[in-house]
Design an enzyme around this catalytic site. Structure first.
Site, PDB file in Angstrom:
ATOM      1  CB  SER A   1      -1.015  -0.057   1.109  1.00 16.68           C
ATOM      2  OG  SER A   1      -1.859   1.128   1.051  1.00 16.68           O
TER       3      SER A   1
ATOM      4  CG  HIS B   1      -6.205  -0.425  -0.936  1.00 13.10           C
ATOM      5  ND1 HIS B   1      -5.275   0.330  -1.882  1.00 13.10           N
ATOM      6  CD2 HIS B   1      -5.410  -0.236   0.131  1.00 13.10           C
ATOM      7  CE1 HIS B   1      -4.071   0.498  -1.262  1.00 13.10           C
ATOM      8  NE2 HIS B   1      -4.321   0.368  -0.051  1.00 13.10           N
TER       9      HIS B   1
END
Length: 301
Positions: free
Chosen positions: A75, A186
């Site tokens: 991430s 996300h």
């Protein structure tokens, strides 16, 4: 680690000074003294983690650590990987992740989104349940972090996440842990953040990396700056395929992994993915020397 390491090397302080100048914010004071509620703000947390990660990577390089053959990050960590690979300038990265953090929080009002970790279920079961629950655009939940076999994070609208937690428990999940975040990262709900990041990236120069960087989105090695930019934008709204990222690195011949950043989360996930792999988390000064020695003594490294 950072405080102790800074006593023996100016690179830690220099890295935080660079980041502080880029943001007009004293990140070193924030890292050392808090307050905790300010550290926890996503717009502060993201540049803090990035800066700490690059500071430790620079320390690794300064002390003669092995030159990596590939870089990857989970991430936010993908930005650190791009800096380490020479694709993204550090000061640009710091500004981008601060903007990214603020935009991600703004994308969904506090309390309307949620995330939870699901332990002990097959990916297919989690995906099926999430698909069954997700109805219209106002009630969506999906798997967003495929961290390791048996450890998947779901995210979406808070009521849908609550329903998925109950359903997945009845499907046999060993544990389900709500995560202390207020935004469903996300997921397509982060569309606003992707738009903000796209605008910011249009004025930032990315270079082809010196070493391949594994994308969270497709788990493939990237060597082209244009592709990296497109995937960074998609990453905001797409799942992190970390298990596949590790598998790709193994296929490329990697068997030693050094985690530069706060904590030992990725080293722990590495063991869950493949117990044969060696992960070295640089969490305290002794860890760095131990990792360097272990890698230098491994003839396959």
């Amino acid at each position: 680690m950072l405080g102790e390491a800074a006593l023996g090397s100016p690179v830690i302080g220099q890295t935080f000074a660079e980041a502080s100048d880029a943001l007009s914010l004293d990140l070193w004071a924030l890292a050392k003294d808090g307050p905790a509620e300010d550290q926890a703000l996503t717009a502060n947390t993201q540049p803090l983690i990035l800066t700490a990660s690059i500071a430790l990577y620079r320390l690794w390089c300064e002390r003669g650590g092995a030159v990596p053959s590939v870089a990857a990050g989970h991430s936010l960590g993908e930005f650190s990987a791009l800096v380490a690979a020479g694709s993204l300038a550090f000061d640009d990265a710091v500004r981008l992740v601060r903007l990214r953090g603020r935009a991600m929080q703004e994308s969904v009002p506090v309390g309307q989104g949620a995330m939870a970790a699901v332990l002990g279920l097959e990916d297919a079961t989690i995906n099926r349940v999430c698909d069954e629950i997700s109805g219209d655009a106002q009630s969506r939940v999906m798997a967003v972090n495929f961290n390791s076999p048996g450890q998947v994070v779901i995210a979406g609208h808070a009521p849908a996440v609550d329903e998925a937690m109950a359903r997945l428990k009845s499907e046999g999940a060993k544990r389900i842990l709500p995560l202390p975040v207020s935004a469903p990262f996300h997921t397509p709900l982060m569309g606003h953040a992707a738009e903000v990041l796209e605008d910011a990236l249009s004025s930032v120069e990315l270079n082809d990396p010196r070493i391949p960087v594994i994308s969270n989105v497709d788990a493939r090695p990237q060597t082209d700056a244009g592709s990296i930019t497109r995937l960074l934008l998609k990453q905001v709204v797409a799942p992190v395929r970390w298990t596949d990222c590790v598998a790709t690195m193994v296929d490329m011949g990697c068997d030693q992994f050094v985690e530069c950043g706060p904590g030992r989360v990725l080293s722990g996930l590495l063991r869950r993915i493949d117990k044969q792999l060696a992960g070295h988390a640089i969490e305290k000064p002794g860890d760095l020397e131990a990792a360097m020695q272990s890698i230098s003594e491994d003839p396959s490294s």
